[in-house]
Write an enzyme that holds these catalytic residues in place. Structure first.
Site, short mmCIF file in Angstrom:
data_model
loop_
_atom_site.label_atom_id
_atom_site.label_comp_id
_atom_site.label_asym_id
_atom_site.label_seq_id
_atom_site.Cartn_x
_atom_site.Cartn_y
_atom_site.Cartn_z
N GLY A 1 0.84 -1.19 0.00
CA GLY A 1 0.00 0.00 0.00
C GLY A 1 0.87 1.24 0.00
O GLY A 1 2.04 1.18 0.42
N GLN B 1 3.38 9.95 0.84
CA GLN B 1 4.63 9.18 0.89
C GLN B 1 5.49 9.37 -0.35
O GLN B 1 6.63 8.90 -0.40
CB GLN B 1 4.33 7.69 1.07
CG GLN B 1 3.68 7.38 2.40
CD GLN B 1 3.48 5.90 2.55
OE1 GLN B 1 2.48 5.37 2.08
NE2 GLN B 1 4.43 5.22 3.17
N CYS C 1 6.16 0.18 7.18
CA CYS C 1 5.72 1.35 6.42
C CYS C 1 6.88 1.79 5.53
O CYS C 1 8.01 1.87 6.00
CB CYS C 1 5.33 2.47 7.38
SG CYS C 1 4.89 4.00 6.55
N LEU C 2 6.59 2.07 4.26
CA LEU C 2 7.67 2.45 3.33
C LEU C 2 8.33 3.76 3.75
O LEU C 2 9.45 4.03 3.32
CB LEU C 2 7.13 2.54 1.90
CG LEU C 2 6.64 1.21 1.30
CD1 LEU C 2 6.10 1.42 -0.11
CD2 LEU C 2 7.76 0.16 1.28
N HIS D 1 -4.24 1.76 7.37
CA HIS D 1 -2.87 2.29 7.48
C HIS D 1 -2.66 3.44 6.49
O HIS D 1 -2.16 4.50 6.86
CB HIS D 1 -1.85 1.16 7.23
CG HIS D 1 -0.41 1.62 7.25
ND1 HIS D 1 0.49 1.23 8.22
CD2 HIS D 1 0.28 2.44 6.41
CE1 HIS D 1 1.66 1.81 7.98
NE2 HIS D 1 1.56 2.54 6.88
N GLU D 2 -3.06 3.21 5.23
CA GLU D 2 -2.86 4.24 4.20
C GLU D 2 -3.76 5.45 4.46
O GLU D 2 -3.36 6.59 4.21
CB GLU D 2 -3.11 3.68 2.80
CG GLU D 2 -2.24 2.48 2.42
CD GLU D 2 -0.76 2.67 2.69
OE1 GLU D 2 -0.27 3.82 2.67
OE2 GLU D 2 -0.07 1.67 2.95
N HIS E 1 -2.26 7.92 6.68
CA HIS E 1 -1.31 8.84 6.01
C HIS E 1 -2.01 10.10 5.50
O HIS E 1 -1.44 11.19 5.53
CB HIS E 1 -0.63 8.14 4.83
CG HIS E 1 0.54 7.29 5.22
ND1 HIS E 1 1.70 7.80 5.78
CD2 HIS E 1 0.74 5.96 5.13
CE1 HIS E 1 2.55 6.82 6.01
NE2 HIS E 1 2.00 5.68 5.63
#
Ligand code: ZN
Length: 196
Positions: free
Chosen positions: A58, A63, A104-105, A146-147, A150
């Site tokens: 995701g 990000q 997380c990226l 999660h996304e 953000h």
């Protein structure tokens, strides 16, 4: 049948550089998308390319440094299983709350157990601007939540238990120092090259 394109796109979409903690854009509330056009579709493809290149499941627009309400999800990490949510709102979260280790990226090498409800109901728009409602469950519901965090400026570090914060203390500090070096700019012992 379609009109010939003036400039046919034959190349794979370019991937973006990832925005890493604690870059300030990650803390901003993202703004609604208002134009549903080819540019948005290309942006979404580039987000998928970035997510896949980075081994993620995701990715949210902040990000890649873009403050808009766009997120992409693929449970398998493959493009064909992926979907994009434009201007999503979580209407309802339900089901048992489960703990699961998330990465997380924007926090490379950092993992933490995060409690989240098993289901979420979302209203969003597709690439053409059509509104739809959908309920997700299990791992996909976790990725969506999660996304979605953000888009609200909420990060993995905010969802960590004190024990996980302690466990990841050194790695978090290294990310802060990396950011400080980037802010200081290039110079002897100064800036770091961007990844890739
Ligand atoms: Zn993340």
């Amino acid at each position: 049948m379609s009109e010939p394109q003036a400039a046919p796109q034959t190349e794979a979409p370019l991937a973006f550089d990832l925005t890493l903690f604690p870059e300030p854009v990650l803390r901003k509330k993202a703004e609604p998308v208002t134009r549903f056009d080819a540019e948005l579709a290309a942006f979404v493809e580039a987000m998928f390319a970035t997510m896949i290149h980075s081994g993620g499941v995701g990715l949210a627009a902040p990000q890649v440094g873009v403050k808009t309400r766009v997120l992409v999800v693929s449970e398998s990490g493959r493009r064909e299983d992926g979907f994009a949510l434009i201007n999503p709102t979580i209407l309802e979260r339900s089901g048992p709350t489960t703990l699961y280790e998330e990465g997380c990226l924007s926090f490379p090498g950092i993992y933490a157990e995060v409690p989240r409800p098993d289901r979420c109901k979302v209203v969003a728009q597709d690439l053409s601007g059509n509104r739809f409602e959908k309920e997700y469950s299990g791992f996909v519901a976790r990725i969506v939540q999660h996304e979605y965090d953000h888009l609200e400026g909420v990060l993995l570090v905010d969802r960590m238990s004190p024990a996980d914060k302690l466990k990841n203390k050194v790695a978090l500090q290294e990310l802060v120092e990396r950011f400080q070096r980037l802010q200081a700019g290039p110079g002897p012992g100064g800036g770091l090259p961007r990844r890739r």
